[in-house]
Scaffold this motif. Structure first.
Motif, PDB file in Angstrom:
ATOM      1  N   SER A  63      47.663  39.195  41.611  1.00 16.85           N
ATOM      2  CA  SER A  63      47.116  37.851  41.800  1.00 16.85           C
ATOM      3  C   SER A  63      46.948  37.512  43.277  1.00 16.85           C
ATOM      4  CB  SER A  63      48.011  36.806  41.129  1.00 16.85           C
ATOM      5  OG  SER A  63      49.217  36.599  41.865  1.00 16.85           O
ATOM      6  N   LYS A  79      39.813  42.569  43.333  1.00 19.14           N
ATOM      7  CA  LYS A  79      40.160  42.442  41.917  1.00 19.14           C
ATOM      8  C   LYS A  79      38.952  42.618  41.001  1.00 19.14           C
ATOM      9  CE  LYS A  79      42.348  38.493  42.828  1.00 19.14           C
ATOM     10  NZ  LYS A  79      43.155  37.268  42.691  1.00 19.14           N
ATOM     11  N   ASP A  80      37.768  42.556  41.562  1.00 19.41           N
ATOM     12  CA  ASP A  80      36.559  42.603  40.734  1.00 19.41           C
ATOM     13  C   ASP A  80      36.458  43.878  39.918  1.00 19.41           C
ATOM     14  OD1 ASP A  80      35.791  40.126  41.579  1.00 19.41           O
ATOM     15  OD2 ASP A  80      34.363  40.841  43.093  1.00 19.41           O
ATOM     16  N   ASP A 125      50.697  36.055  28.740  1.00 17.38           N
ATOM     17  CA  ASP A 125      50.504  34.673  29.178  1.00 17.38           C
ATOM     18  C   ASP A 125      50.385  34.601  30.699  1.00 17.38           C
ATOM     19  OD1 ASP A 125      50.635  33.838  26.562  1.00 17.38           O
ATOM     20  OD2 ASP A 125      52.709  33.127  26.674  1.00 17.38           O
ATOM     21  N   ILE A 155      46.922  35.618  31.749  1.00 13.64           N
ATOM     22  CA  ILE A 155      45.984  34.512  31.523  1.00 13.64           C
ATOM     23  C   ILE A 155      46.160  33.435  32.598  1.00 13.64           C
ATOM     24  CG2 ILE A 155      45.383  32.644  29.941  1.00 13.64           C
ATOM     25  CD1 ILE A 155      46.129  34.526  27.635  1.00 13.64           C
ATOM     26  N   PHE A 156      47.403  33.135  32.943  1.00  8.92           N
ATOM     27  CA  PHE A 156      47.687  32.105  33.948  1.00  8.92           C
ATOM     28  C   PHE A 156      47.002  32.432  35.276  1.00  8.92           C
ATOM     29  CE2 PHE A 156      50.327  30.539  37.463  1.00  8.92           C
ATOM     30  CZ  PHE A 156      50.357  29.181  37.187  1.00  8.92           C
ATOM     31  N   TYR A 157      47.016  33.705  35.644  1.00  7.35           N
ATOM     32  CA  TYR A 157      46.417  34.120  36.915  1.00  7.35           C
ATOM     33  C   TYR A 157      44.944  34.542  36.770  1.00  7.35           C
ATOM     34  CZ  TYR A 157      50.987  34.136  39.245  1.00  7.35           C
ATOM     35  OH  TYR A 157      52.198  33.773  39.793  1.00  7.35           O
ATOM     36  N   ASN A 158      44.392  34.339  35.586  1.00 10.32           N
ATOM     37  CA  ASN A 158      42.978  34.697  35.336  1.00 10.32           C
ATOM     38  C   ASN A 158      42.698  36.175  35.639  1.00 10.32           C
ATOM     39  OD1 ASN A 158      42.108  32.011  34.612  1.00 10.32           O
ATOM     40  ND2 ASN A 158      42.254  31.480  36.789  1.00 10.32           N
ATOM     41  N   LEU A 159      43.556  37.030  35.126  1.00  9.34           N
ATOM     42  CA  LEU A 159      43.449  38.459  35.398  1.00  9.34           C
ATOM     43  C   LEU A 159      43.141  39.268  34.133  1.00  9.34           C
ATOM     44  CD1 LEU A 159      46.471  38.834  37.866  1.00  9.34           C
ATOM     45  CD2 LEU A 159      44.031  38.809  38.444  1.00  9.34           C
ATOM     46  N   GLU A 160      42.549  38.624  33.136  1.00 12.24           N
ATOM     47  CA  GLU A 160      42.241  39.328  31.893  1.00 12.24           C
ATOM     48  C   GLU A 160      41.284  40.495  32.112  1.00 12.24           C
ATOM     49  OE1 GLU A 160      42.097  36.039  32.434  1.00 12.24           O
ATOM     50  OE2 GLU A 160      42.280  34.877  30.581  1.00 12.24           O
ATOM     51  N   HIS A 161      40.461  40.425  33.142  1.00 15.24           N
ATOM     52  CA  HIS A 161      39.509  41.507  33.418  1.00 15.24           C
ATOM     53  C   HIS A 161      40.182  42.690  34.116  1.00 15.24           C
ATOM     54  CE1 HIS A 161      39.767  39.317  37.202  1.00 15.24           C
ATOM     55  NE2 HIS A 161      39.210  40.345  37.818  1.00 15.24           N
TER      56      HIS A 161
END
Length: 340
Positions: A191, A198-199, A217, A220-226
């Motif tokens: 993060s 991170k892309d 979770d 998801i909190f750090y928007n790292l699902e990709h």
């Protein structure tokens, strides 16, 4: 010669025509377990099951070998009372990063004095583990302690033959999903990376456990699902490692990690912490990288350097595992102990 073994390897026993009873907490059916004489009881601990068995049955066990059993307890006094067998206790247990509380340390020392005499041989699966046994139960046990490293089935692990990607490499994690494995530190480290790094970042997590939802979770909190993909447990990891460039194991506590051995056997360098026996196999900047435990900031900087190609491992990491940490060598060392 008849043995009772709580866990172990079948092949060498069969080749040497050795009769073995295997006491497990449950009846295993996968792999070659159907070929074993397993004595299981889901309602009792393995120690209680075995104690009841030797109390109620006539046996001719010459050796009792325990794995994943707490050391220096009254259980070992029970064995010696009922049997004349040689007792060998193999220690696979990791210790807390900050050590045990004072009260537990005192209790362990007392148990060492009371029950250590009932164990004929202690085997640590790393030098770290052997030292920990002495630290836990008392230096007077030193003559009884020997290190026999864990080993892996080299032939089942496919080695990476193509060149590792120097920029934007692909990472995997192989771990039981619990807090002590430190995967939350990895998520926090990622993060903190610049958005551009991170892309195209890919980190696949193989394993399962009670901390999976919390980790998911956090992703998801750090928007790292990709970035992170939870792959679950896999029975074919030996053929999977080769598709990656580095394995990350940010663990807080370890004994001697089989996943590290497997990764290196697959010619995949390891990024890990200096806990347990990790530094006995991972050499910083040679076959992997070591970073401070629980230090997400340092891990972030290390990952950034690896992603940018500023840090890179070029060595073939398989040779060390073949020469020192194969399962054949491990089993031979155990057999040598039994001949003494």
């Amino acid at each position: 010669m008849a043995w009772i073994i709580f866990s172990g390897r079948l092949i060498r026993c069969v080749k040497n025509k050795i009769k073995v009873d295997w006491f497990f907490p449950n009846q295993a059916t996968h792999g070659k377990y159907s070929e074993l004489n397993i004595i299981a009881d889901k309602t009792k601990t393995v120690e209680t099951n075995f104690s009841n068995y030797i109390s109620n049955n006539t046996t001719n066990y010459t050796h009792v070998i325990t794995h994943f059993v707490e050391l220096c307890t009254s259980f070992f006094a029970t064995i010696k009372k009922e049997l004349s067998a040689t007792v060998i206790a193999v220690d696979h247990n990791p210790r807390p990063l900050d050590g045990y509380p004072i009260k537990k340390k005192v209790i362990k020392r007392i148990k060492g004095m009371l029950y250590g005499k009932h164990i004929d041989q202690f085997i640590g699966v790393s030098e770290y583990t052997s030292d920990a046994i002495l630290n836990d139960f008392g230096s007077f046990l030193k003559p009884k302690i020997k290190t026999v490293y864990n080993g892996v089935l080299i032939d089942d692990i496919v080695s990476k033959t193509d060149t590792r990607t120097k920029r934007n490499p692909k990472f995997l994690v192989v771990s039981h999903l619990r807090f002590s494995k430190g995967i939350q530190d990895l998520i926090q480290a990622v993060s903190a990376l610049p958005a551009i790094l991170k892309d195209n970042l890919c980190i696949d997590i193989f394993g399962d456990g009670p901390y999976k939802k919390a980790l998911h979770d956090l992703v998801i909190f750090y928007n790292l699902e990709h970035v992170f993909s939870f792959k679950g447990s896999s029975a074919t990891l030996g053929t999977i490692y080769q598709h990656y460039d580095y394995m990350i194991q940010p663990t807080h506590m370890e004994c001697f990690s089989l996943s590290i051995l497997e990764s290196l056997a697959a010619n995949i360098p390891v990024i890990t912490t200096p806990v347990g026996g990790n530094e006995e196999v991972v050499i910083h900047n040679k076959n992997g990288f070591i970073f401070k435990t629980k230090d997400a900031n340092t891990l972030a900087k290390l990952l950034q350097a690896i992603i940018l190609g500023e840090k890179y491992i070029s060595e073939n990491t398989r040779g060390l595992i073949e020469s020192k940490f194969s399962i054949d060598k491990m089993v031979q060392h155990h057999f040598n102990e039994l001949k003494q």
